[in-house]
Design a protein around this motif. Sequence first.
Motif, short mmCIF file in Angstrom:
data_model
loop_
_atom_site.label_atom_id
_atom_site.label_comp_id
_atom_site.label_asym_id
_atom_site.label_seq_id
_atom_site.Cartn_x
_atom_site.Cartn_y
_atom_site.Cartn_z
N ARG A 11 -24.73 50.20 54.61
CA ARG A 11 -25.88 50.31 53.69
C ARG A 11 -26.77 49.08 53.77
N SER A 12 -26.16 47.90 53.90
CA SER A 12 -26.96 46.69 53.93
C SER A 12 -27.64 46.47 55.28
N LEU A 13 -27.12 47.07 56.35
CA LEU A 13 -27.72 46.89 57.67
C LEU A 13 -28.81 47.92 57.98
N LEU A 14 -28.74 49.07 57.34
CA LEU A 14 -29.71 50.12 57.63
C LEU A 14 -31.05 49.86 56.94
N PRO A 15 -32.14 50.24 57.59
CA PRO A 15 -33.44 50.14 56.91
C PRO A 15 -33.47 51.03 55.67
N GLU A 16 -34.33 50.69 54.76
CA GLU A 16 -34.42 51.37 53.46
C GLU A 16 -34.47 52.90 53.59
N LYS A 17 -35.28 53.42 54.50
CA LYS A 17 -35.45 54.87 54.58
C LYS A 17 -34.23 55.59 55.17
N TYR A 18 -33.31 54.85 55.80
CA TYR A 18 -32.11 55.46 56.38
C TYR A 18 -30.83 55.13 55.62
N ARG A 19 -30.93 54.51 54.47
CA ARG A 19 -29.73 54.08 53.74
C ARG A 19 -28.83 55.23 53.33
N LEU A 20 -29.37 56.40 53.21
CA LEU A 20 -28.56 57.57 52.86
C LEU A 20 -27.50 57.83 53.94
N LEU A 21 -27.82 57.44 55.17
CA LEU A 21 -26.87 57.64 56.28
C LEU A 21 -25.67 56.71 56.22
N ALA A 22 -25.70 55.73 55.33
CA ALA A 22 -24.57 54.80 55.22
C ALA A 22 -23.29 55.54 54.84
N GLY A 23 -23.43 56.68 54.21
CA GLY A 23 -22.26 57.47 53.84
C GLY A 23 -21.52 58.05 55.04
N VAL A 24 -22.17 58.06 56.20
CA VAL A 24 -21.54 58.58 57.41
C VAL A 24 -20.56 57.55 57.99
N ALA A 25 -20.86 56.26 57.83
CA ALA A 25 -20.03 55.20 58.43
C ALA A 25 -18.56 55.26 57.99
N PRO A 26 -18.27 55.42 56.71
CA PRO A 26 -16.85 55.53 56.34
C PRO A 26 -16.15 56.74 56.96
N TRP A 27 -16.90 57.83 57.13
CA TRP A 27 -16.30 59.02 57.74
C TRP A 27 -15.98 58.78 59.21
N ILE A 28 -16.86 58.07 59.90
CA ILE A 28 -16.58 57.72 61.30
C ILE A 28 -15.31 56.89 61.37
N LEU A 29 -15.17 55.96 60.44
CA LEU A 29 -13.99 55.11 60.40
C LEU A 29 -12.73 55.93 60.12
N VAL A 30 -12.79 56.79 59.14
CA VAL A 30 -11.63 57.59 58.75
C VAL A 30 -11.23 58.55 59.87
N LEU A 31 -12.20 59.07 60.60
CA LEU A 31 -11.91 60.01 61.67
C LEU A 31 -11.49 59.33 62.97
N SER A 32 -11.55 58.02 63.00
CA SER A 32 -11.10 57.27 64.17
C SER A 32 -9.58 57.30 64.25
N VAL A 33 -9.05 57.81 65.35
CA VAL A 33 -7.60 57.93 65.49
C VAL A 33 -6.89 56.58 65.39
N PRO A 34 -7.35 55.53 66.10
CA PRO A 34 -6.65 54.24 65.97
C PRO A 34 -6.66 53.70 64.54
#
Length: 168
Positions: A11-34
């Motif tokens: 959320r802090s790295l994304l530009p203001e208009k794309y901050r809604l996409l920050a919710g995708v980052a935890p899902w990418i992490l959780v879906l990472s097998v390692p």
Amino acid sequence: LCIGATFVLARSLLPEKYRLLAGVAPWILVLSVPFSFWATSGLETALFSAFITAALAAQVLGLPLLAIASAVGAVLTRPDGLLVGLVILAVHHMSHPWRSMRTWVPLGLFGLSIMLLTAFRLLYYHALVPNTYYAKVGGASFTFGLSHVQSFWLNGPVLLLPAAVIGG
């Protein structure tokens, strides 16, 4: 903790208009097998990942003392956490004037923490790292380490390359 810190960092790295996409980052992490495998393995990996991610998120948010405290937590968890602290300090020093006291306080706190930890380890273990380190890596060959690096790259970052290319 790692999943929450991942959201804050994204959320802090994304530009203001794309901050809604920050919710995708935890899902990418959780879906990472390692990540899922090591987070449930009962070892220190999940805690170490949480400290690193929290340190990066705090640094990006402009909270250097929290970033250093998280980096110290990473060092207390694993010796290679020292690299995280050094990177955080380097970034902090590049973004602040060298003569400012604000620049030197995190460095002093991190240095003091590392000196105290090193003194404790030398007094207690008579070595720079705990004896569990030697139990884990004792007698391991260099090729054993290379196979772990190969496994990490094939199961982790390589899977994120398409998303990185699209994001780029």
